[in-house]
Design a protein around this motif. Structure first.
Motif: not given
Length: 273
Positions: A115-116, A119, A124, A145, A180-181, A184, A266
């Motif tokens: 979680h988080q 980013q 990644p 993210e 980043a969200g 994904m 997110h």
């Protein structure tokens, strides 16, 4: 195995203003998309667990299983272990480690979640590959993210967009991806998951009550001048101390407006191994 290590820098650091935000997080407000997939006997790895509030909550969803919280910065795990002890949670442990090179055999966990985290890292996709590697066949890799480019607020106080632009510059200079969200699902495919194995969703944190606005604006007002974000901005000549103080005042001024509202979007993925 290639013992790759993290080359990006965590933009926020672990200043008290940052940890106030982290300790607010729970499984319900930060991992609701994952909870329906958890079963009592599962073995779970939570990557980038920080002070452990989500991790400790997840342990309650797998009472006959076990949860491991992994964090690169070992100092914050003192707080995580204390929280587990305070809540009487025993099916849990916390370890220091690097998500780029997890010290676990292939197929060690039923669920691997972060979680988080993605980013803030340099690679990644590589971390998602590592998460996939240590997940059992039929297991789950999950990630959530935020997406700074999609943050929305009201009212539009002058200076708030300057804050967002500066944050994006600092995060990018650290090797991260502040948007980043929205990426994904694409990252998950590049990490080796078939499109049919990926379930995408989105959710928000929304701050609107007087107490929530005071908390959110206050922690960003402090974070802007006192956290690792501030130090990096000045050292890399992305902002001066005067610039940061002005942005901090913008956050305070925004928080004092009428009918204030803030939404943090997110992106989420649940990927079947």
């Amino acid at each position: 195995m290639d013992r790759k290590s993290e080359s990006a820098t965590y933009t926020h650091g672990h200043h008290a203003s940052v940890l106030r935000s982290h300790t607010w997080r729970t499984a319900l407000n930060s991992a609701a998309y994952l909870l329906p997939h958890l079963k009592p006997g599962m073995k779970v790895l939570d990557i980038g667990c920080g002070p452990g509030t989500i991790t400790v909550d997840l342990a309650g969803y797998v009472p006959d299983g076990h949860v491991t919280g992994l964090e690169r910065v070992g100092d914050v795990l003192v707080q995580a272990r204390a929280l587990a002890k305070e809540k009487g949670v025993t099916n849990i442990d916390f370890v220091e480690g690097d998500a780029n090179a997890l010290d676990y055999a292939d197929g060690s966990f039923d669920v691997v979640v972060c979680h988080q985290v993605l980013q803030h890292v340099k690679d990644p996709i590589g971390i998602l590959r590592e998460m996939r590697r240590v997940t059992k066949t039929g297991g789950i890799v999950a990630a959530r993210e935020s997406d700074y480019g999609s943050f929305a607020w009201y009212p539009d106080v002058d200076g708030m967009e300057k804050w967002r632009a500066l944050y994006r510059k600092v995060a990018s200079s650290n090797g991260g991806e502040p948007d980043a969200g929205r990426m994904m699902h694409a990252w998950a495919r590049k990490a080796g998951f078939a499109a049919s194995a990926i379930t995408s969703s989105s959710s928000t944190w929304c701050y609107s009550t007087e107490e929530e606005i005071a908390w959110w604006s206050g922690l960003w007002a402090e974070r802007t001048v006192a956290s690792a974000f501030a130090k990096t901005a000045v050292e890399r000549k992305l902002a001066t101390e005067t610039d940061l103080e002005e942005i901090s005042q913008v956050w305070k001024r925004w928080g004092q407006q009428e009918d204030t509202w803030f939404s943090v979007l997110h992106g989420e993925v649940v990927c079947r191994r």
